[in-house]
Design a protein around this motif. Structure first.
Motif, PDB file in Angstrom:
ATOM      1  N   GLY A 303       0.847  -1.199   0.000  1.00 12.22           N
ATOM      2  CA  GLY A 303       0.000   0.000   0.000  1.00 12.22           C
ATOM      3  C   GLY A 303       0.872   1.234   0.000  1.00 12.22           C
ATOM      4  N   LEU A 304       0.252   2.381  -0.224  1.00 15.11           N
ATOM      5  CA  LEU A 304       0.987   3.655  -0.287  1.00 15.11           C
ATOM      6  C   LEU A 304       0.572   4.536   0.879  1.00 15.11           C
ATOM      7  N   ARG A 305       1.534   4.792   1.764  1.00 15.87           N
ATOM      8  CA  ARG A 305       1.265   5.685   2.899  1.00 15.87           C
ATOM      9  C   ARG A 305       1.358   7.139   2.419  1.00 15.87           C
ATOM     10  N   PRO A 306       0.586   8.029   3.008  1.00 16.81           N
ATOM     11  CA  PRO A 306       0.741   9.449   2.665  1.00 16.81           C
ATOM     12  C   PRO A 306       1.814  10.104   3.528  1.00 16.81           C
ATOM     13  N   GLY A 307       2.994  10.269   2.964  1.00 20.14           N
ATOM     14  CA  GLY A 307       4.124  10.843   3.719  1.00 20.14           C
ATOM     15  C   GLY A 307       4.167  12.360   3.587  1.00 20.14           C
ATOM     16  N   THR A 308       4.704  13.028   4.604  1.00 20.66           N
ATOM     17  CA  THR A 308       4.883  14.491   4.548  1.00 20.66           C
ATOM     18  C   THR A 308       6.351  14.814   4.861  1.00 20.66           C
ATOM     19  N   PRO A 309       6.813  16.019   4.512  1.00 21.23           N
ATOM     20  CA  PRO A 309       8.232  16.331   4.718  1.00 21.23           C
ATOM     21  C   PRO A 309       8.684  16.217   6.170  1.00 21.23           C
ATOM     22  N   ASP A 310       7.818  16.583   7.127  1.00 17.59           N
ATOM     23  CA  ASP A 310       8.224  16.538   8.538  1.00 17.59           C
ATOM     24  C   ASP A 310       7.620  15.357   9.293  1.00 17.59           C
ATOM     25  N   GLY A 311       6.914  14.494   8.590  1.00 19.12           N
ATOM     26  CA  GLY A 311       6.338  13.306   9.227  1.00 19.12           C
ATOM     27  C   GLY A 311       5.055  13.582  10.005  1.00 19.12           C
ATOM     28  N   HIS A 312       4.604  14.830  10.024  1.00 21.00           N
ATOM     29  CA  HIS A 312       3.369  15.154  10.743  1.00 21.00           C
ATOM     30  C   HIS A 312       2.189  15.191   9.780  1.00 21.00           C
ATOM     31  N   PRO A 313       0.998  14.882  10.290  1.00 21.80           N
ATOM     32  CA  PRO A 313      -0.176  15.020   9.430  1.00 21.80           C
ATOM     33  C   PRO A 313      -0.458  16.482   9.093  1.00 21.80           C
ATOM     34  N   ILE A 314      -1.339  16.673   8.135  1.00 22.21           N
ATOM     35  CA  ILE A 314      -1.710  18.028   7.705  1.00 22.21           C
ATOM     36  C   ILE A 314      -3.195  18.191   8.011  1.00 22.21           C
ATOM     37  N   LEU A 315      -3.492  18.988   9.018  1.00 25.06           N
ATOM     38  CA  LEU A 315      -4.864  19.066   9.517  1.00 25.06           C
ATOM     39  C   LEU A 315      -5.294  20.511   9.692  1.00 25.06           C
ATOM     40  N   GLY A 316      -6.440  20.840   9.116  1.00 22.17           N
ATOM     41  CA  GLY A 316      -6.991  22.176   9.368  1.00 22.17           C
ATOM     42  C   GLY A 316      -7.382  22.889   8.097  1.00 22.17           C
TER      43      GLY A 316
END
Ligand code: GLY
Length: 375
Positions: A303-316
């Motif tokens: 499967g494909l995880r949704p990765g971000t540059p700092d490893g934190h989710p993007i919420l808001g």
């Protein structure tokens, strides 16, 4: 016209959509394939704040809050759907196989103890009495008591039923091509068939595909990170706890299957299983439990995880676009963070009081970032 259009039918989109419908919004969820597939289906269902958070901080707090709300949330989903999702508060054993691993594990134990987080140390002899199948080479183990598991596939199916029951309209095989913007406001989406679907607000929860909307003024730097997994069939459901080394994790299911995960690979949107991936999983598994050598392989998947540059989710709220909200980038922790994400996002949509979302999760942190091509 819906009050809310949710783009993406993974665990995050489904959880927010259900909670928003329960709060009284008219919700339409659009999913390009079938809901609760992709990373939600491919995941392992470990609920592991202590293993996933490197240190103190907002991520650990958010993850622990999510874990501590899991039982009530799962029970509500089970009740609404009439389905059982194999939620188990069984703990995880982190195992050290070498001197340096032992040093790191002892350090982790001290870190957790200093914060009053539930851990317990096992020397090799005691460990072998508890888990007789473990390799003799294991140098020590740390039991993480606040580390649970759930059958993510069953949970995904149950959430689909529970979301529909709450009133969410789930439309499958609808690909969203773009977010419709008008005078700095989101007013719906356009599908691949060129149909506009209007909505008062839009929530982007498209997992690894969330970075593909180039019409947005601020980039959403989510990238796919592949994880390969396999499962073994063991004779009896002997093991109940998750086992984890620095290389792999082993997750028991009540029916006797043992899941082995997972690779972490930057290969773009490429799915599939590779010889090297499978070798690393099997070698890691047999190093922990040598007797697994005779276990039949039940299944392989990725499967494909949704990765971000700092490893934190993007919420808001999305910057510069009124009416657009983001709930994505959960990387290795979408299953764990789903209840807290829904609890935190829905009040933003309804204008009510809710838990504060840490600033480090804010979509605004990427304002000014260069837009990288998503490949
Ligand atoms: N949550 C574990 C993984 O993504 O492999």
């Amino acid at each position: 016209m819906s009050d809310l259009i949710v783009v993406g039918g993974g665990i995050i989109g489904l959880s927010v959509a259900r909670e928003a419908a329960l709060a009284g919004l008219q919700v339409t969820l659009l999913e390009r394939n079938a809901p609760a597939r992709e990373a939600t289906w491919a995941a392992a269902g470990m609920l592991s704040p202590l293993a996933e958070a490197p240190d103190d901080g907002p991520f650990l707090d958010f993850a622990l809050a999510s874990l501590r709300s899991y039982r009530g949330w799962v029970r509500a989903v089970e009740e609404a759907s009439g389905m059982e999702v194999e939620y188990r508060e069984s703990g995880k054993l982190r195992l050290a196989l070498s001197g340096p691993e032992l040093d790191r594990l002892v350090e982790r134990r001290e870190w957790a103890e200093a914060r009053g987080l539930g851990v317990r140390w096992f020397e090799p002899e005691e460990l072998r009495r508890k888990e007789p199948g473990l390799a003799l080479s294991i140098r020590g183990a740390l039991l993480l008591e606040e580390d649970f598991r759930v059958d993510n596939r069953r949970l995904g199916e149950a959430l689909v039923v529970a979301a529909r029951q709450a009133g969410v309209r789930i439309r499958t095989e609808v690909t969203v091509r773009e977010i419709l913007l008008e005078k700095g406001r989101a007013r719906g989406v356009r599908t691949a068939e060129d149909d506009p679907i209007e909505g008062d607000r839009v929530l982007l929860a498209a997992g690894a595909w969330s970075g593909t909307f180039s019409e947005l003024p601020v980039p959403i730097p989510v990238r796919p990170v592949r994880g390969q997994m396999l499962s073994l069939r063991t004779e009896e459901p002997g093991m109940t706890r998750v086992l984890e080394s620095e290389e792999i994790y082993l997750i028991p299911r009540d029916d006797g299957r043992l899941l082995v995960g997972a690779t972490v690979e930057e290969v773009g949107f490429e799915g599939g299983i590779t010889a090297a991936g499978v070798r690393s999983l099997l070698e890691g598994a047999l190093r922990l439990v040598p007797g697994l050598g005779s276990a039949p392989i039940a299944e392989f998947w990725s499967g494909l995880r949704p990765g971000t540059p700092d490893g934190h989710p993007i919420l808001g709220p999305a910057p510069q676009v009124e009416g657009l909200y983001l709930a994505t980038g959960h990387f290795r922790n979408g299953i764990l963070l789903a209840p807290r994400t829904a609890r935190a996002i829905v009040p933003l949509l309804t204008g009510s009081e809710g838990p504060t979302i840490p600033d480090v999760f804010s979509p605004a942190r990427f304002e000014g970032a260069r837009r990288e091509p998503v490949v």
